[in-house]
Design a protein around this motif. Structure first.
Motif, mmCIF file in Angstrom:
data_model
loop_
_atom_site.group_PDB
_atom_site.id
_atom_site.type_symbol
_atom_site.label_atom_id
_atom_site.label_comp_id
_atom_site.label_asym_id
_atom_site.label_seq_id
_atom_site.Cartn_x
_atom_site.Cartn_y
_atom_site.Cartn_z
ATOM 1 N N VAL A 197 0.839 -1.201 0.000
ATOM 2 C CA VAL A 197 0.000 0.000 0.000
ATOM 3 C C VAL A 197 0.875 1.252 0.000
ATOM 4 C CG1 VAL A 197 -1.623 1.351 1.402
ATOM 5 C CG2 VAL A 197 -1.998 -1.101 1.068
ATOM 6 N N GLY A 198 1.917 1.256 0.813
ATOM 7 C CA GLY A 198 2.816 2.410 0.897
ATOM 8 C C GLY A 198 3.500 2.727 -0.417
ATOM 9 N N TRP A 199 3.981 1.701 -1.127
ATOM 10 C CA TRP A 199 4.640 1.949 -2.421
ATOM 11 C C TRP A 199 3.637 2.460 -3.440
ATOM 12 C CZ3 TRP A 199 9.304 2.982 -1.958
ATOM 13 C CH2 TRP A 199 10.167 2.240 -1.139
ATOM 14 N N GLY A 200 2.421 1.930 -3.427
ATOM 15 C CA GLY A 200 1.396 2.435 -4.334
ATOM 16 C C GLY A 200 1.082 3.895 -4.060
ATOM 17 N N GLN A 201 0.967 4.241 -2.795
ATOM 18 C CA GLN A 201 0.723 5.631 -2.410
ATOM 19 C C GLN A 201 1.899 6.507 -2.815
ATOM 20 O OE1 GLN A 201 0.575 6.337 1.842
ATOM 21 N NE2 GLN A 201 -1.061 7.831 1.551
ATOM 22 N N MET A 202 3.102 6.018 -2.583
ATOM 23 C CA MET A 202 4.302 6.794 -2.897
ATOM 24 C C MET A 202 4.390 7.103 -4.384
ATOM 25 S SD MET A 202 7.664 6.267 -4.132
ATOM 26 C CE MET A 202 9.303 6.130 -3.528
ATOM 27 N N ILE A 203 4.157 6.118 -5.227
ATOM 28 C CA ILE A 203 4.302 6.346 -6.664
ATOM 29 C C ILE A 203 3.200 7.277 -7.184
ATOM 30 C CG2 ILE A 203 3.044 4.420 -7.732
ATOM 31 C CD1 ILE A 203 5.825 3.992 -9.274
ATOM 32 N N THR A 204 2.010 7.221 -6.588
ATOM 33 C CA THR A 204 0.929 8.132 -6.958
ATOM 34 C C THR A 204 1.278 9.572 -6.578
ATOM 35 O OG1 THR A 204 -0.712 6.381 -6.713
ATOM 36 C CG2 THR A 204 -1.523 8.652 -6.621
ATOM 37 N N LEU A 205 1.795 9.767 -5.368
ATOM 38 C CA LEU A 205 2.192 11.108 -4.927
ATOM 39 C C LEU A 205 3.349 11.647 -5.764
ATOM 40 C CD1 LEU A 205 1.919 10.591 -1.065
ATOM 41 C CD2 LEU A 205 0.327 11.849 -2.546
ATOM 42 N N ALA A 206 4.294 10.773 -6.127
ATOM 43 C CA ALA A 206 5.424 11.190 -6.967
ATOM 44 C C ALA A 206 4.927 11.625 -8.338
ATOM 45 C CB ALA A 206 6.429 10.054 -7.111
ATOM 46 N N LYS A 207 3.975 10.896 -8.890
ATOM 47 C CA LYS A 207 3.443 11.218 -10.219
ATOM 48 C C LYS A 207 2.795 12.602 -10.211
ATOM 49 C CE LYS A 207 0.906 8.835 -13.860
ATOM 50 N NZ LYS A 207 1.985 8.758 -14.821
ATOM 51 N N ALA A 208 1.986 12.901 -9.210
ATOM 52 C CA ALA A 208 1.354 14.220 -9.109
ATOM 53 C C ALA A 208 2.410 15.319 -8.974
ATOM 54 C CB ALA A 208 0.395 14.266 -7.918
ATOM 55 N N TYR A 209 3.434 15.055 -8.188
ATOM 56 C CA TYR A 209 4.494 16.045 -7.957
ATOM 57 C C TYR A 209 5.335 16.277 -9.218
ATOM 58 C CZ TYR A 209 8.470 18.340 -5.722
ATOM 59 O OH TYR A 209 9.465 19.225 -5.384
ATOM 60 N N ILE A 210 5.752 15.191 -9.855
ATOM 61 C CA ILE A 210 6.625 15.291 -11.028
ATOM 62 C C ILE A 210 5.876 15.859 -12.237
ATOM 63 C CG2 ILE A 210 7.902 13.927 -12.733
ATOM 64 C CD1 ILE A 210 8.760 12.112 -10.326
ATOM 65 N N GLU A 211 4.685 15.356 -12.497
ATOM 66 C CA GLU A 211 3.981 15.741 -13.709
ATOM 67 C C GLU A 211 3.207 17.053 -13.588
ATOM 68 O OE1 GLU A 211 1.529 12.476 -15.016
ATOM 69 O OE2 GLU A 211 3.277 11.223 -15.473
ATOM 70 N N LYS A 212 2.695 17.357 -12.395
ATOM 71 C CA LYS A 212 1.832 18.539 -12.235
ATOM 72 C C LYS A 212 2.366 19.555 -11.237
ATOM 73 C CE LYS A 212 -1.339 16.651 -14.846
ATOM 74 N NZ LYS A 212 -1.472 17.034 -16.222
ATOM 75 N N GLY A 213 3.451 19.208 -10.510
ATOM 76 C CA GLY A 213 3.980 20.124 -9.505
ATOM 77 C C GLY A 213 3.077 20.257 -8.295
ATOM 78 N N ILE A 214 2.260 19.232 -8.048
ATOM 79 C CA ILE A 214 1.272 19.276 -6.954
ATOM 80 C C ILE A 214 1.752 18.392 -5.806
ATOM 81 C CG2 ILE A 214 -1.099 18.698 -6.290
ATOM 82 C CD1 ILE A 214 -1.864 19.054 -9.252
ATOM 83 N N ILE A 215 1.665 18.910 -4.595
ATOM 84 C CA ILE A 215 1.901 18.125 -3.388
ATOM 85 C C ILE A 215 0.532 17.791 -2.803
ATOM 86 C CG2 ILE A 215 2.901 18.113 -1.061
ATOM 87 C CD1 ILE A 215 5.016 20.124 -2.172
ATOM 88 N N LEU A 216 0.210 16.507 -2.744
ATOM 89 C CA LEU A 216 -1.126 16.086 -2.329
ATOM 90 C C LEU A 216 -1.259 15.842 -0.829
ATOM 91 C CD1 LEU A 216 -1.966 13.619 -5.248
ATOM 92 C CD2 LEU A 216 -2.772 15.964 -4.939
ATOM 93 N N ILE A 217 -0.173 15.942 -0.099
ATOM 94 C CA ILE A 217 -0.271 15.735 1.357
ATOM 95 C C ILE A 217 0.026 17.027 2.087
ATOM 96 C CG2 ILE A 217 0.224 13.295 1.305
ATOM 97 C CD1 ILE A 217 3.112 13.976 2.119
#
Length: 146
Positions: free
Chosen positions: A126-146
């Protein structure tokens, strides 16, 4: 030890490998998009320090580890998830340049010693899935979701 298959997560990032690599492999680790005070010594046997607070509802969770292998823009491998006999989890993060971005594959070899510890393995997945989702938002859109 109970034999279980490794956790494998793969995703594509619409960003060049330089950008993706530098977000995942840098002295501040995965701050600010996933961790809260992480540090990486970017050398073989370099220490890793993990710290979470935002994702753990204000509870400070800390862990440590060390880098096994570091191949520029290709792979980082490390041990983490410290317990009384050493570390439970070996992780390989593999980077591959694609036509329009970068592929990342995370392979986590978390060790469990009895059936009651399956929740540790599931928690890592679960943690790795969450991590890769947060990284994708940050890298592609510059968004921090937490």
């Amino acid at each position: 030890m109970i034999e279980t298959p490794p956790i494998e997560i793969m995703d594509f990032f619409h960003a060049p490998i330089d950008k993706v690599w530098n977000v995942f492999v840098n002295e501040k680790g995965w701050d600010p998009w996933f961790t809260d005070g992480m540090k990486m010594e970017l050398i073989p046997n370099g220490k890793l320090y993990f710290r979470w607070e935002r994702l753990t509802l204000g509870e400070v969770v800390e862990d440590s580890g060390y880098i096994i292998e570091l191949i520029n823009k290709k792979q980082i491998s490390f041990w983490w998830y410290e317990y009384e006999k050493g570390y439970r989890s070996k992780v390989d993060i593999i980077f591959q340049s694609g036509e329009e971005g970068t592929w990342i594959k995370i392979i986590d070899y978390t060790q469990i010693f009895d059936i009651n510890e399956l929740s540790i393995k599931y928690g890592c997945a679960v943690g790795w899935g969450q991590m890769i989702t947060l990284a994708k938002a940050y890298i592609e859109k510059g968004i921090i979701l937490i």
